[in-house]
Write a protein that holds these residues in place. Sequence first.
Motif, PDB file in Angstrom:
ATOM      1  N   HIS A 139      41.273  39.560  34.009  1.00 52.22           N
ATOM      2  CA  HIS A 139      42.173  39.980  35.100  1.00 52.22           C
ATOM      3  C   HIS A 139      43.245  40.886  34.863  1.00 52.22           C
ATOM      4  O   HIS A 139      43.883  41.011  33.742  1.00 52.22           O
ATOM      5  N   THR A 149      37.065  42.830  42.323  1.00 53.37           N
ATOM      6  CA  THR A 149      36.706  43.437  40.592  1.00 53.37           C
ATOM      7  C   THR A 149      36.561  44.651  40.733  1.00 53.37           C
ATOM      8  O   THR A 149      35.976  45.425  41.423  1.00 53.37           O
ATOM      9  N   HIS A 206      30.113  38.418  39.246  1.00 52.04           N
ATOM     10  CA  HIS A 206      31.122  39.741  39.163  1.00 52.04           C
ATOM     11  C   HIS A 206      30.641  40.723  38.321  1.00 52.04           C
ATOM     12  O   HIS A 206      30.290  42.042  38.629  1.00 52.04           O
TER      13      HIS A 206
END
Length: 147
Positions: A42, A83, A122
């Motif tokens: 993140h 993402t 992701h």
Amino acid sequence: MEPLPRPVSGVGVVLQRDDGRVAIGHRVTAGETPSWSFPGGHLEGGEAPVGTALRELAEETGVVAPAGTLVAVCVRTAGSGVTFAVHVPAPDGVAPVVTEPHAVDAWTWADPDDLPGPLFAHTAAVRHAWRSPGVPLAGWDLHTIAR
């Protein structure tokens, strides 16, 4: 209808060697089904996607790379999150090491068109946006960056 959770912004790192193979890790995070994942994580406050990618790459694999290129933005419509796909050329001779065994218990190099599975959602989106630009992927809104 319940509102979706607030989106989280993260990065997926395509660490690629000169022979075309990419680094992929066996993800064993508690509470999740084991899967295979590109390095990533993140964004922290004030961080740009490429900077985040290089930081996460070093933290997760021990690989220190000087630069990366933003190649796509993947927006998860079947859930929540954004993402950023970042391509990083692997420095000569690097070998990813397990630095966070609670999250990833092994790293390997694989053909990007024949990755082990199951893939972390992701990672699947990042790979798809990178390898198949312009081709839709269910549950995602993919935006390839002009190269």
